[in-house]
Design a protein around this motif. Sequence first.
Motif, PDB file in Angstrom:
ATOM      1  N   ASP A  70       0.985  -1.122  -0.023  1.00  0.00           N
ATOM      2  CA  ASP A  70      -0.022  -0.058  -0.079  1.00  0.00           C
ATOM      3  C   ASP A  70       0.902   1.171   0.178  1.00  0.00           C
ATOM      4  O   ASP A  70       0.395   2.161  -0.589  1.00  0.00           O
ATOM      5  N   THR A  71       2.160   1.237   0.813  1.00  0.00           N
ATOM      6  CA  THR A  71       2.836   2.413   0.879  1.00  0.00           C
ATOM      7  C   THR A  71       3.638   2.385  -0.601  1.00  0.00           C
ATOM      8  O   THR A  71       3.577   3.798  -1.137  1.00  0.00           O
ATOM      9  N   ILE A  76       4.287   5.928  -5.333  1.00  0.00           N
ATOM     10  CA  ILE A  76       4.072   5.875  -7.092  1.00  0.00           C
ATOM     11  C   ILE A  76       3.121   6.714  -7.419  1.00  0.00           C
ATOM     12  O   ILE A  76       3.278   7.710  -8.408  1.00  0.00           O
ATOM     13  N   LYS A  77       1.838   6.622  -7.122  1.00  0.00           N
ATOM     14  CA  LYS A  77       0.731   7.662  -7.605  1.00  0.00           C
ATOM     15  C   LYS A  77       0.880   8.972  -6.997  1.00  0.00           C
ATOM     16  O   LYS A  77       0.662   9.809  -7.788  1.00  0.00           O
ATOM     17  N   PRO A  84       2.284   3.827 -14.299  1.00  0.00           N
ATOM     18  CA  PRO A  84       3.617   3.447 -14.975  1.00  0.00           C
ATOM     19  C   PRO A  84       3.483   2.493 -16.093  1.00  0.00           C
ATOM     20  O   PRO A  84       2.356   1.927 -16.318  1.00  0.00           O
ATOM     21  N   SER A  85       4.572   2.698 -16.961  1.00  0.00           N
ATOM     22  CA  SER A  85       4.637   1.583 -18.126  1.00  0.00           C
ATOM     23  C   SER A  85       4.825   0.235 -17.729  1.00  0.00           C
ATOM     24  O   SER A  85       4.218  -0.745 -18.450  1.00  0.00           O
ATOM     25  N   GLY A  86       5.232   0.150 -16.587  1.00  0.00           N
ATOM     26  CA  GLY A  86       5.617  -1.303 -16.064  1.00  0.00           C
ATOM     27  C   GLY A  86       6.370  -1.178 -14.645  1.00  0.00           C
ATOM     28  O   GLY A  86       6.793  -0.153 -14.226  1.00  0.00           O
ATOM     29  N   SER A 103       1.742  -4.136  -8.929  1.00  0.00           N
ATOM     30  CA  SER A 103       1.207  -3.879 -10.471  1.00  0.00           C
ATOM     31  C   SER A 103      -0.125  -4.113 -10.497  1.00  0.00           C
ATOM     32  O   SER A 103      -0.945  -3.477 -11.109  1.00  0.00           O
ATOM     33  N   ILE A 104      -0.427  -4.899  -9.482  1.00  0.00           N
ATOM     34  CA  ILE A 104      -2.113  -5.399  -9.343  1.00  0.00           C
ATOM     35  C   ILE A 104      -2.774  -4.065  -8.579  1.00  0.00           C
ATOM     36  O   ILE A 104      -3.887  -3.378  -9.020  1.00  0.00           O
ATOM     37  N   MET A 105      -2.156  -3.660  -7.500  1.00  0.00           N
ATOM     38  CA  MET A 105      -2.908  -2.679  -6.607  1.00  0.00           C
ATOM     39  C   MET A 105      -2.778  -1.121  -7.421  1.00  0.00           C
ATOM     40  O   MET A 105      -3.583  -0.300  -6.972  1.00  0.00           O
TER      41      MET A 105
END
Length: 352
Positions: A70-71, A76-77, A84-86, A103-105
């Motif tokens: 979560d952190t 990142i957001k 992100p591209s990846g 990558s899921i969250m």
Amino acid sequence: MVPKVVFGEGCFDQLSTILSSQTKEKAPFIFLVDDVFEGNIAFLNRINLRFNDKLIYISADEEPKTSQVDTLVKDIKTEFTNTPSGIIGIGGGSVMDLAKAVSIMLVNQGSAEQYQGWDLVKNKAVYHVGIPTISGTGAEVSRTTVLTGPVRKLGINSDFTPFDQVILDPDLTKGVSKNQWFFTGMDCFIHCVESLNGTFLNAFSQSYGEKAYDLCMEIFLGDTLSDDEMRAKLMMASWHGGMSIAYSQVGVAHAMSYGLGYVLGTKHGVGNCIVFQFLEEFYNKDVALFKKMVAKHEVEIPQEVCKNLSEEKMETMITVALGMVPLWENALGSNWKDRINRDKLRELYSKM
């Protein structure tokens, strides 16, 4: 299944070419990298960061947590407007599990703990790449990302979890300590044992499990392999073992190891070994082989880790283990509760 994989010594250097086809305008690649590589300039230069790509070092001292996911997602957001591209995970099983979970969250609402379980993810994950630097966990190929949450240790099991691309470079496992090599290797061996002896076994999982099992026997009980051959074969054993459990399931050792991990923070591979040495009742022949491997490589398995546990911690450990229903069903069948209950688990944990 993982749709794309490259294998071979030095293939890590294909990373930039692989990512170039996935680049989105103004959208960075986020690299989650085991902090063992911090300061390794030669290695970091091979990653070839571009534009606003970001590298985040991850400590593998503890098992990955839902709060950690979560952190990372929040950070990142906050830093980047565009998705992100990846996400690229470079490290052992913990780092790759974090890469899968992040990558899921990034594209699913709420906290990671809400998705611990089977097939709860609604939206396809961001493009993600797995690059193992330790062999054995099978995290590079599995459809789960194992996380410790506030109330349980359980994976996000989903068809959206597997990596879109995996890079298997045996050279990246050079320098792994003997204990890490052994404990992650035994994770692979135990994957095979539990898959091949499980009630969920089918021709697909059996073919992968048998190959991985044979490779483990050659690696850990043989004497003819060079170091390069051993690294390459263990990387393949990890892949095949992960494929085997992806199409069946693990069993008793993993269910009980989750209890150890949740209550004591025991690393996954170590926890499996602590438990497996006491499971003759379920895997008699293979426990004997495991003990030969331990003796041959002169590895010390932690003992008496459950000694002097408080009643509260013992009860929590038992509850976590009992919650792994699919694992018990695979190990013992639909009537598994006839053989496994709180008293039985207390008896087994007390031996540890």
